[in-house]
Design a protein around this motif. Structure first.
Motif, PDB file in Angstrom:
ATOM      1  N   GLY A 456      70.213  81.741  40.717  1.00 48.11           N
ATOM      2  CA  GLY A 456      69.453  82.973  40.575  1.00 48.11           C
ATOM      3  C   GLY A 456      69.746  83.987  41.665  1.00 48.11           C
ATOM      4  N   THR A 457      71.018  84.103  42.050  1.00 47.81           N
ATOM      5  CA  THR A 457      71.410  84.956  43.162  1.00 47.81           C
ATOM      6  C   THR A 457      71.932  86.306  42.693  1.00 47.81           C
ATOM      7  OG1 THR A 457      73.519  83.771  43.138  1.00 47.81           O
ATOM      8  CG2 THR A 457      71.937  83.134  44.805  1.00 47.81           C
ATOM      9  N   VAL A 458      71.465  87.363  43.348  1.00 47.31           N
ATOM     10  CA  VAL A 458      72.056  88.691  43.239  1.00 47.31           C
ATOM     11  C   VAL A 458      73.010  88.844  44.414  1.00 47.31           C
ATOM     12  CG1 VAL A 458      71.646  91.176  43.257  1.00 47.31           C
ATOM     13  CG2 VAL A 458      69.958  89.654  42.224  1.00 47.31           C
ATOM     14  N   LEU A 459      74.281  89.116  44.148  1.00 51.50           N
ATOM     15  CA  LEU A 459      75.220  89.393  45.224  1.00 51.50           C
ATOM     16  C   LEU A 459      75.302  90.902  45.448  1.00 51.50           C
ATOM     17  CD1 LEU A 459      78.120  86.902  44.482  1.00 51.50           C
ATOM     18  CD2 LEU A 459      76.056  86.561  45.830  1.00 51.50           C
ATOM     19  N   TRP A 460      75.574  91.278  46.685  1.00 54.78           N
ATOM     20  CA  TRP A 460      75.804  92.706  46.948  1.00 54.78           C
ATOM     21  C   TRP A 460      76.993  92.860  47.865  1.00 54.78           C
ATOM     22  CZ3 TRP A 460      73.028  90.784  51.060  1.00 54.78           C
ATOM     23  CH2 TRP A 460      73.065  91.471  52.270  1.00 54.78           C
ATOM     24  N   SER A 461      77.500  94.070  47.964  1.00 54.63           N
ATOM     25  CA  SER A 461      78.818  94.293  48.548  1.00 54.63           C
ATOM     26  C   SER A 461      78.818  94.451  50.052  1.00 54.63           C
ATOM     27  CB  SER A 461      79.487  95.507  47.898  1.00 54.63           C
ATOM     28  OG  SER A 461      78.704  96.676  48.071  1.00 54.63           O
ATOM     29  N   GLY A 462      77.706  94.151  50.705  1.00 55.76           N
ATOM     30  CA  GLY A 462      77.708  94.095  52.154  1.00 55.76           C
ATOM     31  C   GLY A 462      77.480  95.440  52.825  1.00 55.76           C
ATOM     32  N   ASP A 463      77.768  95.474  54.126  1.00 52.07           N
ATOM     33  CA  ASP A 463      77.484  96.647  54.957  1.00 52.07           C
ATOM     34  C   ASP A 463      78.665  97.609  54.888  1.00 52.07           C
ATOM     35  OD1 ASP A 463      75.196  95.280  55.562  1.00 52.07           O
ATOM     36  OD2 ASP A 463      75.872  94.611  57.527  1.00 52.07           O
ATOM     37  N   ILE A 464      78.524  98.613  54.049  1.00 54.53           N
ATOM     38  CA  ILE A 464      79.610  99.525  53.711  1.00 54.53           C
ATOM     39  C   ILE A 464      79.273 100.945  54.160  1.00 54.53           C
ATOM     40  CG2 ILE A 464      80.531  98.183  51.782  1.00 54.53           C
ATOM     41  CD1 ILE A 464      78.695  99.756  49.933  1.00 54.53           C
ATOM     42  N   TYR A 465      80.284 101.811  54.190  1.00 52.26           N
ATOM     43  CA  TYR A 465      80.086 103.200  54.605  1.00 52.26           C
ATOM     44  C   TYR A 465      79.665 104.073  53.428  1.00 52.26           C
ATOM     45  CZ  TYR A 465      81.744 102.310  59.294  1.00 52.26           C
ATOM     46  OH  TYR A 465      81.844 101.844  60.587  1.00 52.26           O
ATOM     47  N   GLY A 466      79.007 105.177  53.757  1.00 54.56           N
ATOM     48  CA  GLY A 466      78.478 106.077  52.737  1.00 54.56           C
ATOM     49  C   GLY A 466      79.371 107.277  52.512  1.00 54.56           C
ATOM     50  N   ASP A 467      80.468 107.084  51.766  1.00 56.13           N
ATOM     51  CA  ASP A 467      81.373 108.182  51.434  1.00 56.13           C
ATOM     52  C   ASP A 467      82.005 107.913  50.075  1.00 56.13           C
ATOM     53  OD1 ASP A 467      83.554 106.337  51.905  1.00 56.13           O
ATOM     54  OD2 ASP A 467      83.405 106.799  54.035  1.00 56.13           O
ATOM     55  N   PHE A 468      82.730 108.894  49.555  1.00 58.78           N
ATOM     56  CA  PHE A 468      83.278 108.758  48.202  1.00 58.78           C
ATOM     57  C   PHE A 468      84.367 107.693  48.130  1.00 58.78           C
ATOM     58  CE2 PHE A 468      81.296 112.878  47.102  1.00 58.78           C
ATOM     59  CZ  PHE A 468      80.766 112.521  45.873  1.00 58.78           C
ATOM     60  N   GLU A 469      85.175 107.554  49.174  1.00 60.57           N
ATOM     61  CA  GLU A 469      86.212 106.522  49.151  1.00 60.57           C
ATOM     62  C   GLU A 469      85.580 105.137  49.000  1.00 60.57           C
ATOM     63  OE1 GLU A 469      89.693 104.529  51.961  1.00 60.57           O
ATOM     64  OE2 GLU A 469      88.658 106.344  52.632  1.00 60.57           O
ATOM     65  N   THR A 470      84.503 104.895  49.744  1.00 63.89           N
ATOM     66  CA  THR A 470      83.830 103.603  49.655  1.00 63.89           C
ATOM     67  C   THR A 470      83.162 103.416  48.301  1.00 63.89           C
ATOM     68  OG1 THR A 470      83.440 103.689  52.045  1.00 63.89           O
ATOM     69  CG2 THR A 470      82.144 102.099  50.778  1.00 63.89           C
ATOM     70  N   LEU A 471      82.561 104.475  47.778  1.00 59.64           N
ATOM     71  CA  LEU A 471      81.951 104.395  46.453  1.00 59.64           C
ATOM     72  C   LEU A 471      82.987 103.997  45.405  1.00 59.64           C
ATOM     73  CD1 LEU A 471      79.777 104.795  44.300  1.00 59.64           C
ATOM     74  CD2 LEU A 471      80.177 107.271  44.454  1.00 59.64           C
ATOM     75  N   ARG A 472      84.163 104.604  45.477  1.00 65.35           N
ATOM     76  CA  ARG A 472      85.217 104.271  44.512  1.00 65.35           C
ATOM     77  C   ARG A 472      85.586 102.793  44.596  1.00 65.35           C
ATOM     78  NH1 ARG A 472      88.976 107.325  46.439  1.00 65.35           N
ATOM     79  NH2 ARG A 472      90.212 105.689  47.422  1.00 65.35           N
ATOM     80  N   ARG A 473      85.631 102.264  45.815  1.00 64.37           N
ATOM     81  CA  ARG A 473      85.976 100.855  45.992  1.00 64.37           C
ATOM     82  C   ARG A 473      84.914  99.930  45.404  1.00 64.37           C
ATOM     83  NH1 ARG A 473      89.888  99.968  50.325  1.00 64.37           N
ATOM     84  NH2 ARG A 473      90.702 101.992  50.982  1.00 64.37           N
ATOM     85  N   GLN A 474      83.654 100.370  45.432  1.00 61.83           N
ATOM     86  CA  GLN A 474      82.575  99.538  44.883  1.00 61.83           C
ATOM     87  C   GLN A 474      82.750  99.313  43.384  1.00 61.83           C
ATOM     88  OE1 GLN A 474      80.676  98.220  47.425  1.00 61.83           O
ATOM     89  NE2 GLN A 474      82.218  99.518  48.387  1.00 61.83           N
ATOM     90  N   VAL A 475      83.175 100.350  42.684  1.00 58.99           N
ATOM     91  CA  VAL A 475      83.329 100.238  41.232  1.00 58.99           C
ATOM     92  C   VAL A 475      84.302  99.113  40.894  1.00 58.99           C
ATOM     93  CG1 VAL A 475      84.074 101.423  39.130  1.00 58.99           C
ATOM     94  CG2 VAL A 475      82.753 102.667  40.875  1.00 58.99           C
ATOM     95  N   LYS A 476      85.434  99.088  41.573  1.00 61.98           N
ATOM     96  CA  LYS A 476      86.453  98.083  41.277  1.00 61.98           C
ATOM     97  C   LYS A 476      86.038  96.696  41.766  1.00 61.98           C
ATOM     98  CE  LYS A 476      89.797 101.809  41.604  1.00 61.98           C
ATOM     99  NZ  LYS A 476      90.937 102.393  42.334  1.00 61.98           N
ATOM    100  N   ALA A 477      85.446  96.652  42.964  1.00 65.61           N
ATOM    101  CA  ALA A 477      84.995  95.358  43.484  1.00 65.61           C
ATOM    102  C   ALA A 477      83.919  94.751  42.585  1.00 65.61           C
ATOM    103  CB  ALA A 477      84.472  95.526  44.908  1.00 65.61           C
ATOM    104  N   GLY A 478      82.981  95.586  42.121  1.00 63.76           N
ATOM    105  CA  GLY A 478      81.916  95.103  41.254  1.00 63.76           C
ATOM    106  C   GLY A 478      82.433  94.586  39.922  1.00 63.76           C
ATOM    107  N   LEU A 479      83.461  95.222  39.382  1.00 60.54           N
ATOM    108  CA  LEU A 479      84.026  94.770  38.112  1.00 60.54           C
ATOM    109  C   LEU A 479      84.761  93.444  38.272  1.00 60.54           C
ATOM    110  CD1 LEU A 479      85.301  98.166  36.662  1.00 60.54           C
ATOM    111  CD2 LEU A 479      83.284  96.862  35.964  1.00 60.54           C
ATOM    112  N   ASN A 480      85.491  93.285  39.367  1.00 60.00           N
ATOM    113  CA  ASN A 480      86.193  92.013  39.566  1.00 60.00           C
ATOM    114  C   ASN A 480      85.228  90.849  39.750  1.00 60.00           C
ATOM    115  OD1 ASN A 480      89.031  92.167  39.318  1.00 60.00           O
ATOM    116  ND2 ASN A 480      89.171  93.361  41.188  1.00 60.00           N
TER     117      ASN A 480
END
Length: 676
Positions: A456-480
């Motif tokens: 019953g675990t929700v995973l999250w992408s950790g301590d990341i920066y708040g910018d568009f480059e990082t946001l773009r990376r989240q989309v791909k990381a979340g899909l994988n």
């Protein structure tokens, strides 16, 4: 007789006895065995359309499955012939060359899925072992690769790649990096590297290889299915499925670093209710405790936690509490943990692994007694006052310096088993909740490995920066990671760390991230916002306000509207989460998952399906006025904002404003985005 030239003009004659020409193959139940000087391997059927391979130079094959679940027994077809042998299980077969044990995997159409690498001058080049003493080796397994093969999965890596072809991945858990060594291939096979050792995966243009730094044997599974969906469902059958998501899990989660007191947190909860804004979960972050490892509220700042939980419950809000696995030597629990060997230990040196507001070590969740002790404290200080959700931060575990070989766990050296730490930490909490009779279980954790979804675990992408480059990376990381049996995933909306942007520029990032987060499996606003405020008597500051009304009227208007869109989506999300629980189908998935026959869908990395009916195209760059969107071939697509209809199989140039994210529907979905 064989005559071998050794030096110029000198011949060496070797007589081969009858025994030397005997077959290197044998069988045992549902297994094919190959043995030659210095190596033994076993290939066996493991459920439908699946083969398991294990080998070692120790000549001992262990029966350790790690987190793989037992599968129904299947009897394969095994043929031993002159010079080779074949093992067939449904739609997959392995052909093994006798003289050197070289293996080729094929499907039932005689198409090669995967083939071990061969080097004329390096015997058994595909399987290399470097002895590390006793029965442990550093191992390298190498296959031939095709340049046009697409690779997906492997957990979560912030490398800006959906297709992992051409990448090198460290097999280790780190903040922002979650290693789950399973991938699916565009060639129609899935592959599980069944080894928690620290290592590496290399998906180069010419080869695919896996390295384990310290392991007893090579151990992997390969299986064949005709579609990506079939591969993911098969993996879920082998590793387990998430429970059904509770209704409140699909709502909005409010968080920041950090609400420093009971009153600080309650003011925010009451304000959400005063504004009639939907919120399902609010978070009490770290350092709500007196000392790290006490696992309880500090009464100076949290005088009546039971009353707090009761008031939140009356408002329809669940409390999620951060519980780090770290222990300070000043903690009231330290001596008990130390004396009972419930802490991880260094092979050499002092037992401190993380300098953070003191010198910290970690509880060892591999130890059954440590798991029981941890849960007893969580039950006493949280569960018994009504708290049912736990945030397992630092669950990699995070260490400084990160010397895996200098860590001793209950199950072995850090090089051999470190990747399993988040699995056993989550297991400790989940089993405690189950034993108390809790039926709806959802906990947040920063790391994971094969099978962690069962807890019953929700995973999250950790301590990341708040910018568009990082946001773009989240989309791909979340899909994988969604392809690795993980249906519950999210990121810190707005990012965790400050990226030094102006207020105006950060607001744009935040709004776009909030819109994207609305269409993620879990929607959670979190971050460490500046300026910080020092809290007297506490080792940790609090950040600036991080609620939807904290960023001005324009941002508030847009985000509050998307909160209501999320509420509107909840029945759809919960319906699809039931399917995830039933067969492993992820809520969020790449376009090729639903449209495998559309070749263009294998190339699109910045759009995704949210369930079967919604296509989402997040805005991932500053100042965007238009967005190129590919609509897969086959269905008729409807713009959820305007109602305009589009024929699939083409790319459109779509106008965007700051107010909305492009979403398209199919299957006669009645979902629409209210412009007001």
């Amino acid at each position: 007789m064989i005559i071998i030239p050794v030096l110029a003009g000198i011949l060496f004659t070797l007589n081969i006895s009858a025994q030397d020409t005997e077959s290197r193959f044998s069988t045992d139940k549902n297994s094919l065995i190959w043995e030659n000087e210095g190596e033994l391997f076993r290939i066996e059927a493991f459920g439908d359309n699946t083969l398991r391979f294990r080998s070692s130079r120790s000549l001992h094959i262990t029966e350790e499955n790690w987190n793989i679940l037992d599968q129904p027994e299947v009897i394969p077809e095994i043929k031993i012939m002159p010079g080779k042998a074949v093992i067939i299980n449904g739609t997959i077969r392995a052909e093994i060359r006798e003289r050197d044990g070289l293996i080729t995997y094929l499907n039932n159409k005689d198409e090669i899925l995967l083939k071990e690498a061969f080097h004329h001058h390096v015997p058994r080049f595909a399987r290399q072992y470097d002895s590390k003493g006793s029965d442990h080796f550093e191992i390298i397994l190498t296959f031939v690769a095709e340049k046009d093969e697409h690779i997906y999965g492997m957990g979560q890596y912030p490398n800006d790649c959906l297709n992992l072809k051409g990448t090198v991945l460290e097999l280790a858990q780190k903040n922002t990096q979650i290693s789950i060594p399973f991938f699916i291939s565009s060639k129609g096979y899935g592959f599980i590297w069944n080894n928690p050792s620290i290592g590496r995966a290399d998906f180069s243009l010419t080869h695919t290889s896996f390295t384990a730094k310290y392991a007893r044997q090579i151990d992997y599974f390969i299986f064949q299915e005709d579609t990506p969906a079939g591969l993911v469902r098969k993996y879920s059958d082998m590793t387990g499925k998430a429970p059904e998501m509770p209704e409140y899990g699909a709502g909005f989660w409010q968080s920041k670093l950090r609400y420093y007191s009971q009153e600080d947190l309650m003011k925010v909860a009451r304000e959400y209710k005063k504004r009639n804004l939907p919120v399902s979960v609010i978070v009490a972050d770290f350092f709500h405790w007196p000392e790290t490892g006490d696992w309880k509220f500090d009464p100076e700042y949290w005088p009546d936690p039971k009353g707090m939980v009761e008031e939140l419950e009356a408002m329809g809000i669940k409390l999620l509490v951060s519980v780090w696995p770290t222990v300070n030597m000043n903690s009231e629990n330290y001596q008990t943990l130390r004396k009972n060997n419930y802490l991880i230990r260094p092979e050499n040196g002092v037992n401190t692994f993380l300098p953070f507001a003191g010198y910290l070590t970690y509880i060892d969740p591999f130890h059954p007694g440590a798991r029981e002790f941890l849960w007893s404290k969580l039950k006493q200080n949280y569960y018994d006052i009504g708290i049912r959700m736990f945030w397992l931060d630092e669950s990699e575990p995070e260490m400084e310096p990160l010397d895996y070989e200098n860590v001793r766990y209950y199950r072995g050296n850090g090089l051999e088993v470190s990747s399993l730490y988040p699995y056993y930490l989550s297991k400790a909490i989940y089993e405690g909740q189950v034993n108390e009779g809790q039926e709806e279980i959802i906990n947040l954790t920063r790391s994971g490995w094969i099978g962690i979804q069962r807890f019953g675990t929700v995973l999250w992408s950790g301590d990341i920066y708040g910018d568009f480059e990082t946001l773009r990376r989240q989309v791909k990381a979340g899909l994988n990671i969604s392809l690795c049996g993980i249906p519950w995933w999210n990121s810190d909306i707005g990012g965790f760390f400050d990226s030094g942007l102006s207020k105006k520029d950060f607001n744009e990032v935040l709004i776009r991230w909030f819109q994207y987060g609305t269409f993620c499996p879990v929607m959670r606003l979190h971050g460490q916002r500046k300026p910080y405020t020092k809290i007297e008597g506490s080792p940790m500051h609090t950040g600036a306000p991080n609620e939807v009304w904290s960023y001005g009227e324009e941002a508030y208007g847009i985000m509050s509207r998307y909160l209501r869109i999320r509420e509107k989506l909840k029945p759809y999300i919960l319906e699809n989460m039931k399917k995830a629980s039933a067969d492993g189908t992820p809520m969020m998935r790449p376009l090729f998952y639903d449209f495998p026959d559309d070749k263009q869908c294998w190339e699109v990395e910045d759009q995704y399906m949210f369930g079967p009916d919604l296509l989402v195209a997040p805005i991932l760059e500053a100042g965007a006025k238009t967005r190129s969107i590919y609509l897969p071939d086959g269905p008729e697509w409807v713009d959820a904002l305007s109602g305009k209809k589009y024929k699939g199989g083409k790319t459109i140039d779509y106008k965007v404003s700051i107010d909305n994210i492009p979403v398209f529907t199919r299957n006669n979905s009645d979902f629409r985005i209210d412009q007001n």
